[in-house]
Design an enzyme around this catalytic site. Structure first.
Site, PDB file in Angstrom:
ATOM      1  N   LYS A  83       1.887  -1.859  -3.779  1.00 43.66           N
ATOM      2  CA  LYS A  83       1.111  -2.607  -2.789  1.00 43.66           C
ATOM      3  C   LYS A  83       0.380  -3.744  -3.501  1.00 43.66           C
ATOM      4  O   LYS A  83      -0.342  -3.516  -4.479  1.00 43.66           O
ATOM      5  CB  LYS A  83       0.118  -1.647  -2.144  1.00 43.66           C
ATOM      6  CG  LYS A  83      -0.272  -1.975  -0.740  1.00 43.66           C
ATOM      7  CD  LYS A  83      -1.054  -0.784  -0.202  1.00 43.66           C
ATOM      8  CE  LYS A  83      -1.545  -0.996   1.184  1.00 43.66           C
ATOM      9  NZ  LYS A  83      -2.471   0.070   1.576  1.00 43.66           N
TER      10      LYS A  83
HETATM   11  O1  G3P Z   1      -4.248   0.510   5.837  1.00 43.36           O
HETATM   12  C1  G3P Z   1      -5.398  -0.246   5.609  1.00 43.36           C
HETATM   13  C2  G3P Z   1      -6.575   0.546   5.987  1.00 43.36           C
HETATM   14  O2  G3P Z   1      -6.837   1.513   5.038  1.00 43.36           O
HETATM   15  C3  G3P Z   1      -7.783  -0.260   6.263  1.00 43.36           C
HETATM   16  O3  G3P Z   1      -8.376   0.360   7.319  1.00 43.36           O
HETATM   17  O4  G3P Z   1     -10.184   0.907   8.857  1.00 43.36           O
HETATM   18  O5  G3P Z   1     -10.699   0.153   6.511  1.00 43.36           O
HETATM   19  O6  G3P Z   1      -9.842  -1.466   8.172  1.00 43.36           O
HETATM   20  P1  G3P Z   1      -9.878  -0.038   7.726  1.00 43.36           P
END
Ligand code: G3P
Length: 221
Positions: A83
């Site tokens: 990634k």
């Molecule tokens: O896949 C990306 C994710 O981990 C981010 O999620 O909820 O932190 O925006 P969030």
């Protein structure tokens, strides 16, 4: 649409695998920070649970650093996907890793053009962050829909992975928008399983069964 878990919690991954609904896993530095320990060891463990893609994120800013980290991760297991965050250096690293046959997931995508560039550079997956766009009053799902349409229109093999999923409705919307993959926290996977009427119905069936079996005696039980 494939379902990935967005977590570094091995027990959550084991549970989803047992349910037969797990197609892969995504991790990132923030998710790893929640569990700690050795990132390599966690990745090894996850790759034993699923043969689907497992994203491991590099943290270097420079191309050589990204390549070193990416090559290291790629040696952990054949299903590792490196990634890389969207940036000028990130694009170069993605392109060079692709030349070496190493799969990549371009993360922190917030516009359709970023996703298009990541695909051109050779990313296997592009990850628009739906929830974080919604947070700033932009429709995250539009990026998913536009990328899915563009990739289909031009026969681009890169897959659109809907990330930053915050609720079960996002999952349905991502599927309707043509996402190839959605990655979600375990809590949302659990929410998808349940419905108040299902839970109520199960309770009612159990009550009715118990009452009938009791009145029918041992033979009826
Ligand atoms: O896949 C990306 C994710 O981990 C981010 O999620 O909820 O932190 O925006 P969030």
């Amino acid at each position: 649409m494939k379902i990935f878990l967005d977590t570094a919690e091995v027990e959550e991954i084991r549970t989803a695998a047992r349910w037969g609904v797990l197609d892969g896993v995504t991790t990132n530095p923030s998710l790893y920070a929640k569990v700690g320990g050795s990132y390599d060891a966690i990745l090894q463990e996850i790759c034993k649970i699923t043969s689907g893609p497992v994203s491991a994120e590099v943290v270097s800013d420079d191309v050589e650093g990204m390549l070193t980290e990416g090559r290291h991760f790629a040696k952990i297991a054949p299903n590792i996907v490196v990634k890389v965050a969207m940036s000028e250096n990130g694009l170069e690293a993605i392109s060079r890793l692709a030349d070496e046959g190493i799969k990549t997931n371009c993360t922190l995508i917030f516009s359709t053009n970023q996703g298009l560039l990541a695909a051109k550079a050779g990313a296997s997956l592009v990850s628009p962050f739906v929830g974080r766009l919604d947070d700033i009053n932009q429709d995250g799902m539009t990026v998913i829909r536009e990328l899915a349409e563009i990739f289909s229109l031009y026969d681009i093999e890169t897959e659109v992975l809907a990330a930053s999923i915050r609720n079960p409705l996002h999952v349905t919307q991502a599927a309707m928008a043509g996402a190839h993959v959605v990655t979600l926290p375990f809590k949302i996977l659990q929410q998808m399983v349940h419905h108040p009427l299902t839970d109520k119905g199960i309770e009612q069936f159990k009550k009715d069964w118990a009452a009938t079996a009791k009145s029918a005696g041992p033979k009826g039980a």
